[in-house]
Scaffold this motif. Structure first.
Motif, PDB file in Angstrom:
ATOM      1  N   TRP A 259       0.809  -1.217   0.000  1.00 39.20           N
ATOM      2  CA  TRP A 259       0.000   0.000   0.000  1.00 39.20           C
ATOM      3  C   TRP A 259       0.846   1.273   0.000  1.00 39.20           C
ATOM      4  N   ALA A 260       2.176   1.124  -0.003  1.00 39.70           N
ATOM      5  CA  ALA A 260       3.059   2.300  -0.019  1.00 39.70           C
ATOM      6  C   ALA A 260       4.105   2.160  -1.109  1.00 39.70           C
ATOM      7  N   PRO A 261       3.689   2.092  -2.360  1.00 40.25           N
ATOM      8  CA  PRO A 261       4.663   1.941  -3.451  1.00 40.25           C
ATOM      9  C   PRO A 261       5.587   3.157  -3.535  1.00 40.25           C
ATOM     10  N   GLY A 262       6.874   2.892  -3.631  1.00 44.92           N
ATOM     11  CA  GLY A 262       7.843   3.977  -3.749  1.00 44.92           C
ATOM     12  C   GLY A 262       8.391   4.483  -2.436  1.00 44.92           C
ATOM     13  N   LEU A 263       7.880   3.987  -1.297  1.00 45.87           N
ATOM     14  CA  LEU A 263       8.390   4.413   0.001  1.00 45.87           C
ATOM     15  C   LEU A 263       9.662   3.631   0.306  1.00 45.87           C
ATOM     16  N   PRO A 264      10.806   4.296   0.334  1.00 45.19           N
ATOM     17  CA  PRO A 264      12.074   3.583   0.568  1.00 45.19           C
ATOM     18  C   PRO A 264      12.273   3.294   2.055  1.00 45.19           C
TER      19      PRO A 264
END
Length: 966
Positions: free
Chosen positions: A947-952
């Protein structure tokens, strides 16, 4: 599906508040006294088990029936207690307290029934506390009660009947709360997470009982020794008494002691020349060490198998859903800095007190650092400790779409160097630590991390306000005037240090005496430099190029406030010839009206409770202490002698009263304090009112009459004093919530805890860069303006995100239509039957944040803003609270970081690891040696979240034989 609502009343000799639920229930004498229950909407029934009653078969069967959901308020208690005698799977239970907290309401049953405005017959009965004390805990044997140790139903039959009614009432109240909130359900993933939390709490964390026993022995022994030494030094009956010790210090030093707070004691240690006074104050410091009390809490809470259970409270923070600590409060354990922790532990375990004193010196401080190490793995296991790196900085950048920050986290991770590169326009490869001309990394780190600990008192035009409560409607004192700012910024949970009355991150910029520019906080501690005080709010301070007169305001204020000094003189032998009216002065306004004295606050200042302003100029009491008899005619209108023009009296003026008066007239009195060598420093060091006592503010538009707290009493400093201060610094490191204030006027600074500090962000403009020394790099004004513009542009998305949230909530409340902001769905949800309505923010995880009863109203800044009902953190009452975009961004950031941790907890369990507890963004796992792989755990925590695509995400960890900070 059938619903079974339950409430029980129990007995145990264990104090549940101190020892926790699990040890309470595990006690051999634990007993269920009353069992109240109700199926669906049927009337509530009660079974008197204490007097031989038996649970009906339908209830016993329902406890195990998967098609019957069991409901209770704080269901963790009912579930664990009932499973002592009956089997009831945890997955079949639902907690109404969790439901209320999820919807933004307080945790207690009494508090939530009042907040929901339920009918009085549906609220928790007020008689419960006294009845629980009578029947649910042991009683003291006395002659009147027949020397019994417990009150049974037949001892108090009438009260027992009331107790049964109370138990039935709790079931009715729980059902009323559940019915009221029925339209706003708790997501299934949160129910499962609650079940996981109960499993983690039930497993518990093992502690080293030998270490706890040794620590308590050492602490008690040292306390007895220090107390005996203090008695011998002072001849006081109780040297721990603040009143007795204050009086002793005043008689010993001849100076007034307003309080014995930590910062005051530090200042007195540095300034005193009396070795006896210094030693007594050092003893006071050691005896006041409170963190060692956690050993007693551990000893009380540990179960028979050596584990402490129930360390965490699920959904303890109802605004964000974060966990709260219980019993030992593991969220605020002192940090450890000793390099030889293993040796120190062995000394404590074997009670080698003399070795501790010789090797480590300060025993209370050593014990404080060893508290973490009391948590150990099971025999044959190791602890794996792993935590997220800069999780909240990553989340806010991801939310706002601040791509350059995300790119840094995805690549080299040098966020501090990158921030400095953005601010100063210097290539990142040239920013190298240690090179003076390009050592901008620390400045970049300040821009990212520098901040003030929660609870720091900021001096505003409305008095002293905790930093987290400061709003844009308040102006802050920058040392010259009250200035506007762009609001408070929450900057996560970070390590802070305490020095000279200020608690902040080590990299925060502060002003110090003798410097025209701010320096790093940790640099000031290492140098032993006194922080620049500006908390009085009465006169301009001298900093850098901002040199302005400082005496005008003091002279304006001093005369009307000097009456209290005259009143005090009458207690001594030197009475004034012309005295003011002999009556008890209760209120300033009785003597000076606001029409004639606009500097005074008026009708609401109670001088009987607040210390009055004290001038730095020598007092007549000091004259008397020198042994002179000087005939002076005094009145309420008399002026004061200017100490800045005074100096040592020549010998020729030291004989005869008339010649002594000539010395006074010449401006060279013999009673002048010996401060000539320090007179170049123009910092006012006079005692001030304590910040929690009073803040005087003008009502006629005049805003400079504010009294803060200045605990600095002497500008003198010795090398040993600096060393002691640096040593004291290491004892006050901790990890807490931190905040900062954005763009505080043209000088970019504000006052917190009476100390002048720099504001955060450096979005303010050229003045902020100048304060960081940008002009030394040869940059012109045009270059600086360009840098500021570039910085603002590069970070604009985060600023825009705050304002977007603010606009969105206003729009939703006005129109009722949902609004999306960067993946968040903001909506106004209402239910006609329950008459409840909320502003909700749907997070990417699917969870919602609830703000009960939202409405629009003018805030203190006369701007339309969202208000909602919640528990005021200051008053602890249920009342309307104002909020704004920055605060909402803080809530959302914390909530998403919490959801990331929750995701990791589930993944760690699914991977076969056992979590014993977690602290903030850190997970502690008890694993067999062959499976104790920190790299594997960190890999699990760093995996992308659907649910958090791109959160490194990134985690770091280590293995250890005892819990510690790496």
């Amino acid at each position: 599906m059938t619903k079974l609502s339950i409430d029980i009343e129990t007995f145990s000799e264990i104090d549940i508040k101190k020892a926790g639920l699990h040890k309470y229930v595990q006690s051999p004498d634990f007993q269920i006294l009353l069992f109240a229950y109700a199926f669906d909407d049927q009337p509530t029934k009660i079974v008197d088990l204490a007097q031989g009653g038996q649970l009906p078969d339908e209830v016993i069967n329902a406890l195990q029936d998967p098609f019957v959901t069991k409901h209770a308020y704080n269901a963790a208690f009912e579930h664990y207690a009932i499973n002592r005698f009956y089997r009831s799977p945890l997955a079949q239970w639902r907690c109404t307290m969790l439901h209320g907290s999820y919807c933004g309401y307080p945790l207690g049953l009494d508090a939530i029934t009042k907040a929901l405005q339920l009918p009085k017959d549906k609220r928790k009965k007020s008689t419960g506390k006294s009845l629980i004390k009578i029947f649910c805990s042991p009683c003291k044997p006395t002659r009147t009660n027949g020397y019994r140790t417990r009150t049974l139903p037949h001892h108090e039959p009438e009260k027992w009947d009331l107790f049964k009614e109370y138990c039935i009432g709790d079931v009715d109240a729980e059902r009323a709360v559940a019915e009221k909130l029925a339209a706003f359900t708790v997501p299934g993933q949160e129910e499962k997470l609650w079940q996981l939390d109960q499993q983690i709490n039930g497993y518990g964390a093992m502690v080293d009982r030998d270490l706890i026993s040794g620590a308590l022995y050492c602490d008690n022994t040292v306390t007895d020794e220090l107390t005996e030494e203090a008695i011998n030094l002072t001849n006081l009956n109780n040297p721990n008494s603040t009143k007795q010790l204050s009086e002793w210090l005043e008689s010993r030093t001849g100076e007034e002691v307003d309080n014995l707070q930590k910062a005051t004691v530090i200042d007195m240690i540095e300034s005193t020349k009396d070795d006896t006074v210094r030693r007594m104050l050092e003893i006071r410091q050691e005896l006041s060490k409170t963190s060692t009390k956690k050993y007693s809490a551990m000893d009380t809470a540990v179960c028979e198998d050596g584990r402490i259970r129930g360390l965490l409270q699920f959904y303890g923070a109802n605004r964000t859903g974060r966990w709260a600590g219980r019993l030992v409060q593991i969220q605020n354990l002192p940090r450890n800095y000793l390099e030889t922790l293993e040796h120190a532990r062995n000394c404590v375990i074997h009670k080698k007190l003399e070795a501790l004193k010789i090797v480590y010196g300060n025993v209370p401080d050593t014990l404080s650092q060893l508290i973490r190490t009391a948590f150990i793995p099971a025999p044959g296991n190791l602890l794996v400790v792993a935590d997220y790196s800069a999780i909240e900085a990553r989340v806010i950048a991801w939310l706002a779409g601040e791509q350059w920050v995300l790119d840094i986290f995805k690549s080299h991770g040098k966020i501090y160097e990158a921030a400095a590169s953005q601010m100063f326009g210097v290539p990142i490869e040239k920013i190298v630590k240690g090179k003076p001309e390009y050592d901008l990394r620390a400045k970049g780190k300040v821009a990212v991390l520098a901040c003030i600990a929660e609870g720091g008192l900021v001096l505003t035009d409305r008095g002293l306000v905790p930093i987290e409560k400061v709003t844009t409607a308040m102006r802050v004192w920058d040392g010259v005037e009250f200035v506007r700012h762009d609001g408070v910024i929450y900057k996560g949970i970070k390590e802070v240090i305490t020095y000279d009355g200020l608690t902040a991150t080590a990299d925060h910029l502060v002003w110090v005496e003798g410097e025209s520019r701010p320096i790093r906080f940790d640099e000031s501690t290492s140098r032993g430099t006194r922080l620049l005080r500006s908390g009085d709010g009465r006169k301009t301070i001298r900093v850098g190029i901002h040199h302005k007169p400082r005496e005008k305001m003091e002279k304006r204020v001093e005369r009307p406030l000097r009456t209290n000094q005259m009143r005090r003189m009458r207690k001594h032998s030197m009475d004034a010839l012309l005295q003011s009216e002999r009556r008890k002065i209760k209120r300033v306004s009785a003597m000076f009206t606001t029409s004639k004295n606009p500097e005074m606050v008026g009708q609401k200042v109670d001088c009987g409770k607040a210390a009055m302003y004290k001038s730095k100029r020598p007092k007549l009491r000091q004259l008397r202490r020198k042994g002179y008899r000087i005939p002076l005619q005094l009145s309420n209108r008399s002026g004061v002698m200017d100490y800045r023009k005074s100096g040592p009296t020549p010998k020729k003026f030291r004989a005869g009263s008339n010649k002594q008066r000539w010395a006074l007239r010449s401006g060279k009195p013999s009673f002048c304090p010996k401060t000539s060598k320090y007179r170049k420093q123009e910092i006012d060091s006079s005692p001030r009112m304590e910040p929690r006592k009073v803040a005087l503010r003008a009502k006629c538009g005049y805003q400079k009459i504010i009294f803060g707290n200045d605990q600095s009493t002497n500008n003198r400093r010795s090398r040993t004093g600096c060393q002691r201060q640096t040593q004291e610094l290491a004892r006050h490191r901790s990890k807490v919530k931190v905040y900062d204030i954005l763009n505080c006027g043209p000088r970019h600074r504000y006052t917190v805890n009476d100390v002048l500090v720099h504001n955060c962000g450096y979005q303010g403009g050229v003045g902020a860069l100048l304060a960081m020394g940008a002009d030394k790099m040869g940059l012109s004004d045009a270059d600086l303006k360009e840098i500021v513009t570039r910085w603002r542009q590069s970070n604009r998305r985060i600023v825009d995100f705050w304002y977007a949230l603010d606009r969105a909530v206003v729009s939703v409340i006005k129109t009722g239509q949902p609004v999306g902001v960067r993946g968040l769905i903001i909506a106004h949800e209402s239910d006609y039957d329950s008459k409840l309505d909320f502003l909700t923010i749907r997070l990417p995880s699917g969870r919602k944040l609830y703000y009960p009863k939202p409405f629009l109203a003018l805030n203190a800044f006369d701007r339309e803003a969202m208000h909602y009902w919640g528990v005021n953190q200051t008053s602890k009452k249920w009342e309307a609270i104002s909020t704004y975009g920055g605060r909402l961004a803080e809530n959302v950031t914390q909530a998403i970081a919490r959801d990331c941790l929750a995701e990791s907890l589930v993944r760690v369990v699914n991977a076969g690891y056992q979590t014993v507890f977690h602290v903030h963004d850190e997970v502690v796992i008890d694993a067999p040696m062959q499976y104790a792989d920190p790299d594997r755990v960190c890999e699990i925590m760093s995996q992308p979240i659907s649910w958090a695509p791109g959160l490194p995400l990134k985690a770091a960890g280590f293995v250890t034989n005892f819990y510690m900070k790496d």
